[in-house]
Design a protein around this motif. Structure first.
Motif, mmCIF file in Angstrom:
data_model
loop_
_atom_site.group_PDB
_atom_site.id
_atom_site.type_symbol
_atom_site.label_atom_id
_atom_site.label_comp_id
_atom_site.label_asym_id
_atom_site.label_seq_id
_atom_site.Cartn_x
_atom_site.Cartn_y
_atom_site.Cartn_z
ATOM 1 N N GLN A 1 7.859 -33.313 -19.023
ATOM 2 C CA GLN A 1 6.919 -32.386 -18.363
ATOM 3 C C GLN A 1 7.335 -31.543 -17.112
ATOM 4 N N SER A 2 6.689 -30.664 -16.980
ATOM 5 C CA SER A 2 6.783 -29.739 -15.788
ATOM 6 C C SER A 2 6.214 -30.642 -14.683
ATOM 7 N N VAL A 3 6.923 -30.826 -13.525
ATOM 8 C CA VAL A 3 6.441 -31.663 -12.533
ATOM 9 C C VAL A 3 5.136 -31.057 -11.660
ATOM 10 N N GLN A 4 4.848 -29.812 -12.065
ATOM 11 C CA GLN A 4 3.486 -29.251 -11.617
ATOM 12 C C GLN A 4 2.694 -29.466 -12.315
ATOM 13 N N ASP A 5 2.849 -30.074 -13.684
ATOM 14 C CA ASP A 5 1.660 -30.262 -14.543
ATOM 15 C C ASP A 5 1.473 -31.787 -14.632
ATOM 16 N N VAL A 6 2.142 -32.650 -13.724
ATOM 17 C CA VAL A 6 2.092 -34.034 -13.797
ATOM 18 C C VAL A 6 0.765 -34.367 -12.471
ATOM 19 N N GLY A 7 -0.363 -34.936 -12.969
ATOM 20 C CA GLY A 7 -1.324 -35.101 -12.451
ATOM 21 C C GLY A 7 -1.271 -36.429 -11.477
ATOM 22 N N LEU A 8 -0.237 -36.391 -10.494
ATOM 23 C CA LEU A 8 -0.048 -37.546 -9.456
ATOM 24 C C LEU A 8 1.014 -37.024 -8.691
ATOM 25 N N SER A 9 1.179 -37.738 -7.541
ATOM 26 C CA SER A 9 1.963 -37.242 -6.469
ATOM 27 C C SER A 9 3.261 -37.814 -6.840
ATOM 28 N N VAL A 10 4.123 -36.878 -6.951
ATOM 29 C CA VAL A 10 5.528 -37.051 -7.239
ATOM 30 C C VAL A 10 6.257 -36.223 -6.463
ATOM 31 N N SER A 11 7.494 -36.691 -5.997
ATOM 32 C CA SER A 11 8.358 -36.070 -5.342
ATOM 33 C C SER A 11 9.962 -36.292 -6.244
ATOM 34 N N VAL A 12 10.643 -35.039 -6.275
ATOM 35 C CA VAL A 12 11.974 -34.804 -7.030
ATOM 36 C C VAL A 12 13.063 -34.535 -6.136
ATOM 37 N N LEU A 13 13.977 -35.183 -6.172
ATOM 38 C CA LEU A 13 15.418 -34.808 -5.651
ATOM 39 C C LEU A 13 16.510 -34.472 -6.878
ATOM 40 N N SER A 14 17.235 -33.580 -6.455
ATOM 41 C CA SER A 14 18.196 -33.327 -7.485
ATOM 42 C C SER A 14 19.485 -33.859 -7.045
ATOM 43 N N GLY A 15 20.482 -34.072 -7.921
ATOM 44 C CA GLY A 15 21.920 -34.656 -7.691
ATOM 45 C C GLY A 15 22.437 -33.612 -6.516
ATOM 46 N N ALA A 16 22.229 -32.435 -6.563
ATOM 47 C CA ALA A 16 22.748 -31.793 -5.376
ATOM 48 C C ALA A 16 22.111 -32.056 -3.882
ATOM 49 N N ASP A 17 20.863 -32.341 -4.281
ATOM 50 C CA ASP A 17 20.083 -32.898 -2.838
ATOM 51 C C ASP A 17 20.647 -33.829 -2.147
ATOM 52 N N LEU A 18 21.023 -34.806 -3.115
ATOM 53 C CA LEU A 18 21.514 -36.187 -2.749
ATOM 54 C C LEU A 18 22.633 -36.105 -2.121
ATOM 55 N N ALA A 19 23.744 -35.138 -2.696
ATOM 56 C CA ALA A 19 25.222 -35.018 -2.344
ATOM 57 C C ALA A 19 25.017 -34.172 -1.072
ATOM 58 N N ALA A 20 24.093 -33.267 -0.687
ATOM 59 C CA ALA A 20 24.098 -32.488 0.682
ATOM 60 C C ALA A 20 23.609 -33.336 1.458
ATOM 61 N N HIS A 21 22.733 -34.393 1.590
ATOM 62 C CA HIS A 21 22.117 -34.963 2.536
ATOM 63 C C HIS A 21 22.653 -36.534 2.660
ATOM 64 N N HIS A 22 24.027 -36.638 1.987
ATOM 65 C CA HIS A 22 24.939 -37.801 2.051
ATOM 66 C C HIS A 22 23.885 -39.135 1.330
#
Length: 743
Positions: free
Chosen positions: A52-73
């Motif tokens: 599903q698109s995260v914007q179509d999920v009717g609950l509070s959810v945050s998503v972090l990509s692999g690039a986010d994780l690498a950038a923020h150690h």
């Protein structure tokens, strides 16, 4: 515009050093690459067991990509707390036992044997004990953080939420990559992968990582350093298309952690039994430790050892998916194991006031089978069965020689067996209105076997019991409604009920009253929110508000024994409440190369009904000791009222190259301790920045970065053990360079 995460894209982005902002409802810099072409793309997630698109999920959810994780150690699940509103992951006394909290729902326990309030899943496999979650995070596709009770669609039932870690999948074409990272205090990390088909029906992905160095604490007397990492992990994923309708996936993984432990600094003078006084540390990087010869012999360590970890973990899971005409059958069979040998010095001195050693062996076997609809239509459904059996054998030893004259030796064996049926129906009453109904029925048996606490030398104290059982049978579920005002604007409201297992206070105790099991806790959650993509999908605004009605909250406290006095124990607070709101925003002006993200979490919690033992008043009655209670109704629960994070980044196009500059920042509010104001943790700001250069036509990238740029001194937690007031400090300013190459 739609973006699905896959291994090649994410690792490519990570290797490219694409520096991401904090991803609140999207995918950080994976978003910005497309945002420059015309807005924020859709992000496809599987938070509800279907794409599903995260914007179509009717609950509070945050998503972090692999690039986010690498950038923020992000190297472990603990590091996620500065990237996600409302999430806290703090290790007890700086040791290996994490304490998870989302929106104030958490569980403080330094023992290994109780389940967390936040479920951790890696490739859909639950890690039932918090200590099992401490492996390295690497070669990751994305992380999904779900807030509120989970259990309708997940193997484990939780009251706080769930963190889903999805690792990168084997690719259809041959690809490989490597990144190297070197920074302050000789910290280094290398991560590599190779992926691709080995036949017409089989694809394989091999990935590995190692992390070394980084010691920034020193012994206040000898100058010896502490905190060097020495961690490695490997993973093999094999995908076999057995038939046109059947996929078989095997995941094998192993990790080893031989790192130093973390040190505590002393923030109040310590008066020793010898008459000497240990001064308070003015520099939080200073710490101390010491092993007595007797304790060293008992745990099989060299008396000169620093705090250490000697942990290994591994597992295997087999996923089989078969597609029928209108539905899909999924089977997940998993085995996870952990061997832990860990020495911590919780008094932060060379004295033997609270030197702790864990020798633990844990394993969990689980089986999940579920059916889910695949045909289009108004009614979509998921249903399944889940079974798990976990075992834990642990020795927990404490050297109290300088304080009490003995070593405490606690040993036990615990088993837990659970079985559950779960399901969810989604019915689209109209093109814009959808109703959701979820239900879970669960039974669990948990038993503590052969528990003993003895002393070395024997001083007439100790306790033992053959077995203590507990368990529950609970019905939980969810009712939700979603309404699309327009295609880019979704309103939702949910009522859900979650349960966290009861358990045992399985650390040092001297009386059977301390072994009485605590009851399961129950949380009723009421939440409403809005998700929106505005201004031609260049502005994303998500907001939610919630109220939690908390019953039998599990709380660290004490009980009073007539002979032994106060005994530390987890008890149940009959009723508490938590309420708050969150705002998440992302703005990517079209064709500018700019990306801004903001996240704000506000929450408040207090006891509505809780009479806790007043330790000082109770001990004044001894002997025999009689429990005296204080009414804590109206007292705040111990978590920050405010969490905030944000980032700004900009992409420049240079002749033949691209340059990305990024800055991110976060704030965590004051943490009020239930132990009293002495142990409150002050709020703090952190700021990080990076600059990345890559050629337009070339496989390499180079990133220069700084973490905690302003060298902020801050504490992660404050506590006491025996006579020592100690704090676990956060890391100081660090700098480094990351180089990547992608084939």
């Amino acid at each position: 515009m739609k973006r699905r995460f896959n291994g090649t894209q994410v690792i490519g982005a990570a290797l490219a050093g694409v520096i991401g902002g904090v991803s609140l409802a999207g995918a950080g810099r994976a978003v910005a690459a497309d945002a420059a072409e015309g807005g924020i793309p859709e992000i496809i997630v599987t938070a509800q067991r279907r794409e599903q698109s995260v914007q179509d999920v009717g609950l509070s959810v945050s998503v972090l990509s692999g690039a986010d994780l690498a950038a923020h150690h992000v190297n472990s699940v603990n590091d996620l707390q500065n990237l996600t509103p409302g999430l806290e992951v703090i290790n007890a006394f700086g040791g290996g036992q994490p304490q998870f909290r989302i929106r104030g729902v958490g569980f403080n326990d330094y023992a290994s044997n109780n389940t967390p309030t936040v479920g951790i899943y890696v490739d859909e496999v639950a890690y039932p004990l918090p200590i099992m979650t401490q492996g390295l995070i690497y070669d990751v596709d994305r992380v999904e953080v779900l807030r509120g009770p989970q259990g309708v669609l997940y193997g484990r039932n939780t009251t706080g939420g769930a963190i889903n870690i999805l690792t990168a999948e084997p690719t259809d074409v041959v690809s490989a990559g490597i990144t190297g990272d070197y920074g302050s205090y000789n910290a280094s990390k290398i991560e590599a992968f190779v992926s691709g088909p080995v036949s017409g029906t089989v694809k394989v992905r091999l990935s590995a990582t190692t992390q070394q160095g980084g010691a920034w604490q020193t012994n206040r007397v000898t100058g010896q350093d502490l905190g060097n990492a020495n961690r490695s992990a490997v993973r093999a994923k094999i995908d076999w298309a057995a038939t046109p309708d059947t996929d078989v996936k095997l995941n094998l993984h192993y990790g080893r952690d031989l790192s130093d432990g973390s040190g505590a600094y002393v923030f109040n003078p310590i008066a020793q039994a010898t008459g000497l006084t240990v001064k308070a540390d003015t520099d939080p990087s200073k710490t101390g430790w010491g092993l007595s010869p007797a304790f060293a012999r008992l745990i099989g360590a060299d008396p000169s050892s620093k705090p250490f970890r000697n942990n290994s973990s591994g597992g295997a899971d087999l996923t089989i998916e078969h597609r029928f005409e209108d539905f899909k059958l999924t089977s997940i069979t998993a085995w996870e194991a952990l061997n832990r040998k860990e020495f911590n010095d919780w008094d932060g001195t060379a004295y033997h006031d609270a030197d702790e050693y864990f020798n633990s062996r844990a394993q969990d076997v689980s089986q999940e089978v579920r059916l889910s609809s695949t045909a289009p239509g108004k009614l979509q459904w998921v249903g399944g069965l889940y079974y798990a059996h976990e075992t834990l054998r642990e020795a927990f030893l404490s050297d109290f020689t300088d304080n009490y004259g003995f070593i405490a030796n606690t040993r036990y064996h615990q088993t837990a067996e659970s079985i559950a049926g779960f399901g969810q129906l989604d019915y689209a009453a109209t093109d814009r209105l959808k109703v959701t109904l979820g239900l879970r029925e669960e039974h669990e048996d948990r038993t503590l076997y052969d528990f003993t606490t003895s002393t070395i030398p024997y001083v007439g104290l100790g306790v033992g019991t053959a077995s203590v059982p507990t368990g529950f049978t609970q019905t939980t579920g969810k009712v939700g409604v979603e309404y699309k005002i327009s295609d880019p604007v979704l309103l939702y409201a949910n009522i859900s009920r979650g349960v966290k297992s009861g358990g045992f206070t399985a650390y040092n105790t001297l009386a059977l009253s301390g072994l009485k099991p605590f009851a399961p806790e129950v949380l009723w959650a009421y939440e409403a929110g809005v998700k929106s993509d505005l201004l031609d999908h260049t502005l994303r605004l998500n907001a939610s508000a919630y109220y939690y009605d908390y019953h039998n909250q599990q709380v660290q406290s004490v009980v009073i024994d007539q002979v032994y006095g106060a005994i530390g124990k987890i008890v149940n607070a009959p009723r508490s409440e938590i309420y708050g709101a969150e705002l998440e925003a992302q703005w990517a002006p079209a064709h500018t190369g700019l990306l801004f993200t903001q996240g704000l979490g506000l929450s408040h919690g207090e006891y509505k009904e809780f009479k806790a033992v007043n330790t000082a008043a109770s001990l004044a009655t001894c002997y025999p000791c009689t429990a005296v209670y204080s009414d804590l109704s109206g007292q705040e629960l111990g978590f920050p009222r405010i969490t905030y994070n944000g980032s700004a980044s900009y992409d420049w196009k240079l002749p033949g190259y691209s340059l990305t500059a990024e800055a991110d920042y976060s704030y965590r509010g004051n943490l009020r301790s239930s132990l009293g104001s002495t142990y409150n943790v002050r709020g703090y700001w952190l700021a990080n920045a990076s600059v990345t250069l890559k050629p337009e036509q070339g496989p390499w990238t180079a990133t220069v970065y700084g973490q905690n740029l302003f060298d902020k001194r801050y504490d992660l937690t404050r506590n006491f053990f025996t006579n020592a007031d100690i704090a676990i400090p956060g890391r100081p300013a660090t700098w480094g360079i990351r180089l990547g190459y992608l084939y």
